[in-house]
Write an enzyme that holds these catalytic residues in place. Structure first.
Site, PDB file in Angstrom:
ATOM      1  N   TRP A 180       0.894  -1.278  -0.071  1.00 34.46           N
ATOM      2  CA  TRP A 180       0.000   0.175  -0.291  1.00 34.46           C
ATOM      3  C   TRP A 180       0.957   1.199   0.182  1.00 34.46           C
ATOM      4  O   TRP A 180       0.472   2.373  -0.689  1.00 34.46           O
ATOM      5  CB  TRP A 180      -1.064   0.145   1.137  1.00 34.46           C
ATOM      6  CG  TRP A 180      -2.252  -0.761   0.725  1.00 34.46           C
ATOM      7  CD1 TRP A 180      -2.398  -2.179   1.166  1.00 34.46           C
ATOM      8  CD2 TRP A 180      -3.105  -0.938  -0.270  1.00 34.46           C
ATOM      9  NE1 TRP A 180      -3.427  -2.882   0.494  1.00 34.46           N
ATOM     10  CE2 TRP A 180      -4.039  -2.022  -0.300  1.00 34.46           C
ATOM     11  CE3 TRP A 180      -3.463   0.319  -1.176  1.00 34.46           C
ATOM     12  CZ2 TRP A 180      -4.941  -2.097  -1.042  1.00 34.46           C
ATOM     13  CZ3 TRP A 180      -4.598   0.300  -2.096  1.00 34.46           C
ATOM     14  CH2 TRP A 180      -5.270  -0.970  -1.985  1.00 34.46           C
ATOM     15  N   ASP A 193      -1.536   6.663   6.420  1.00 37.95           N
ATOM     16  CA  ASP A 193      -2.504   5.956   5.937  1.00 37.95           C
ATOM     17  C   ASP A 193      -2.642   4.838   7.116  1.00 37.95           C
ATOM     18  O   ASP A 193      -2.138   4.111   7.191  1.00 37.95           O
ATOM     19  CB  ASP A 193      -2.154   5.418   4.590  1.00 37.95           C
ATOM     20  CG  ASP A 193      -3.319   4.386   4.231  1.00 37.95           C
ATOM     21  OD1 ASP A 193      -4.225   4.292   4.860  1.00 37.95           O
ATOM     22  OD2 ASP A 193      -2.875   3.789   2.915  1.00 37.95           O
ATOM     23  N   LYS A 198     -13.216  -0.873   7.075  1.00 38.07           N
ATOM     24  CA  LYS A 198     -12.790  -2.152   7.784  1.00 38.07           C
ATOM     25  C   LYS A 198     -13.026  -1.882   9.260  1.00 38.07           C
ATOM     26  O   LYS A 198     -13.519  -2.893   9.696  1.00 38.07           O
ATOM     27  CB  LYS A 198     -11.087  -2.094   7.560  1.00 38.07           C
ATOM     28  CG  LYS A 198     -10.524  -2.080   5.959  1.00 38.07           C
ATOM     29  CD  LYS A 198      -9.102  -1.827   6.057  1.00 38.07           C
ATOM     30  CE  LYS A 198      -8.714  -1.569   4.570  1.00 38.07           C
ATOM     31  NZ  LYS A 198      -8.796  -2.799   3.532  1.00 38.07           N
TER      32      LYS A 198
HETATM   33  N1  PMP Z   1      -4.321   1.633   2.123  1.00 41.56           N
HETATM   34  C1  PMP Z   1      -4.403   0.624   2.706  1.00 41.56           C
HETATM   35  C2  PMP Z   1      -3.725   0.460   3.903  1.00 41.56           C
HETATM   36  C3  PMP Z   1      -5.387  -0.314   2.333  1.00 41.56           C
HETATM   37  O1  PMP Z   1      -5.457  -1.384   3.077  1.00 41.56           O
HETATM   38  C4  PMP Z   1      -6.347  -0.233   1.523  1.00 41.56           C
HETATM   39  C5  PMP Z   1      -7.447  -0.895   1.150  1.00 41.56           C
HETATM   40  N2  PMP Z   1      -7.194  -2.305   1.249  1.00 41.56           N
HETATM   41  C6  PMP Z   1      -6.228   1.205   1.049  1.00 41.56           C
HETATM   42  C7  PMP Z   1      -5.369   2.066   1.176  1.00 41.56           C
HETATM   43  C8  PMP Z   1      -7.148   1.692  -0.220  1.00 41.56           C
HETATM   44  O2  PMP Z   1      -8.554   1.900   0.279  1.00 41.56           O
HETATM   45  P1  PMP Z   1      -9.680   2.235  -0.757  1.00 41.56           P
HETATM   46  O3  PMP Z   1      -9.986   0.922  -1.685  1.00 41.56           O
HETATM   47  O4  PMP Z   1     -10.795   2.548   0.082  1.00 41.56           O
HETATM   48  O5  PMP Z   1      -9.118   3.363  -1.621  1.00 41.56           O
END
Ligand code: PMP
Length: 373
Positions: A116, A185, A209
């Protein structure tokens, strides 16, 4: 691992015995789903569904205030921070962060801790120069770089971290005090533990989540970082303009905000973030103990960096993976495949996952090892 019971005593899953270990959208507390169903046609005696309420009306404004107040109390958010409710998920913020926080030409620091973080970096690079302060790439993202290895740029507009690498199963345990704003994040671990909020310039998290359902991205941003919007940035994507308008510059994700309100109340009823943290520790320790004692399972992540929220592991014989996942699903243990880019198995232990779900999974893993180990 000692096999001291007979595998044929495996309990079969019934309708109410499914546990959803998905990484997100994640399981919700069953009581909360029932409440949503119950309240859906008539919200708070208004005669209208929450889905039909105007976001500018007093009842919905009141709901937004309740969400903000609960967040402020649970996370002890200081008064010099704004709470913003935005659309678009955390991925959208990957691009909006440099557009909102950096002056033209200014660079940003990023810790490359896993899947991520790499996504956030790739998107930020489309808008600004990026300096990688340290990378876990050389360890194939099975360990986090030591803070002493971080090479920070004092002129950077901010330093970005991913507090919990959802796909790699790594979690930062400590947050440094930096001279530039620390931006995090926290999509997969916000509200799972208390935080030293004052160390951060900005925290963001998708809601699906630990804070309810998809469609809402929460931001907590220190007031001095709210700057006049960059030319060309659409107004609803400007942190400063959204802060001025209490996140009502466009219709907010109202159903997701309502679910967040219920989820926050539920977290409070469970005892708040200290209770969430000790529950997460108990759940993850049960799993790591089972994996480390086994000859069949292995967890390559460095023990001190292992996530209490997303437990990622592998089968030493990868040919058994499909039968592991199939048999787990038959036993009511759903959504256990690892992230598509990583493979293996991933167990997501967000706030709504009860200890009983983990106990059932550990018992299944034990039985599976007895059959195949
Ligand atoms: N950052 C992290 C740490 C994540 O786990 C996720 C989704 N699994 C995201 C960003 C992306 O989130 P979204 O799909 O809501 O944009």
């Amino acid at each position: 691992m000692a096999c001291n019971f007979s595998p044929e005593h495996a309990p079969a899953a019934g309708r109410d015995e499914h546990y959803n270990f998905a990484a997100g959208p994640a399981m919700l507390p069953p009581a909360l789903l029932a409440q949503i169903q119950d309240e859906l046609p008539d919200w708070r005696g208004s005669g209208l569904s929450l889905l039909e309420h105007s976001f500018t009306g007093a009842p919905f404004k009141q709901l937004m205030q309740e969400v903000e107040q609960d967040l402020r109390e649970l996370l002890t958010i200081p008064s010099n921070y704004h709470v913003l409710f935005m659309h678009g998920g955390a991925c959208c913020q990957f691009g909006l962060l440099p557009m909102n926080l950096l002056a033209p030409g200014q660079s940003a620091d990023y810790l490359e801790s896993g899947y991520w973080a790499a996504k956030a970096i790739a998107e930020a690079r489309r808008h600004a120069p990026v300096n990688i302060v340290a990378s876990g790439q050389r360890d194939s993202f099975t360990a986090l770089p030591e803070p002493s290895e971080w090479r920070l740029d004092p002129r950077a507009g901010y330093c970005h971290i991913t507090s919990n690498e959802t796909a790699n199963g790594l979690q930062l345990q400590h947050f440094p005090e930096l001279s530039v704003p620390l931006v995090a994040d926290m999509s997969s671990d916000l509200l799972t533990r208390p935080l030293p909020l004052e160390r951060f310039g900005l925290i963001y998290a998708s809601a699906q989540k630990n804070l309810g359902i998809a469609g809402l991205c929460l931001l907590i941003v220190r007031d001095d970082l709210l700057k006049a919007p960059r030319a060309g940035l659409p107004s609803p994507f400007s942190y400063a303009l959204q802060a001025e308008q209490q996140s009502r510059l466009c219709t907010p994700p109202s159903f997701a905000l309502y679910c967040a309100a219920l989820m926050l109340r539920w977290i409070r009823q469970q005892g708040g973030l200290a209770a969430m943290a000790s529950a997460s520790r108990r759940k993850s320790e049960k799993l790591y103990r089972c994996i480390d004692a086994s000859d069949l399972y292995q967890c390559p992540q460095r023990p001190s960096d292992r996530s209490a929220i997303n437990v990622c592991f592998q089968l030493r014989d990868n040919r058994l993976l499909t039968s592991f996942l199939q048999q787990a699903a038959q036993a009511g243990l759903l959504n256990l495949p690892g992230h598509a880019a990583i493979g293996g198995i991933r167990v997501s232990l967000y706030n709504a996952m009860p200890q009983a779900g983990v106990d059932r999974l550990v018992a299944f893993m034990h039985r599976f090892e007895c059959r195949h180990g």
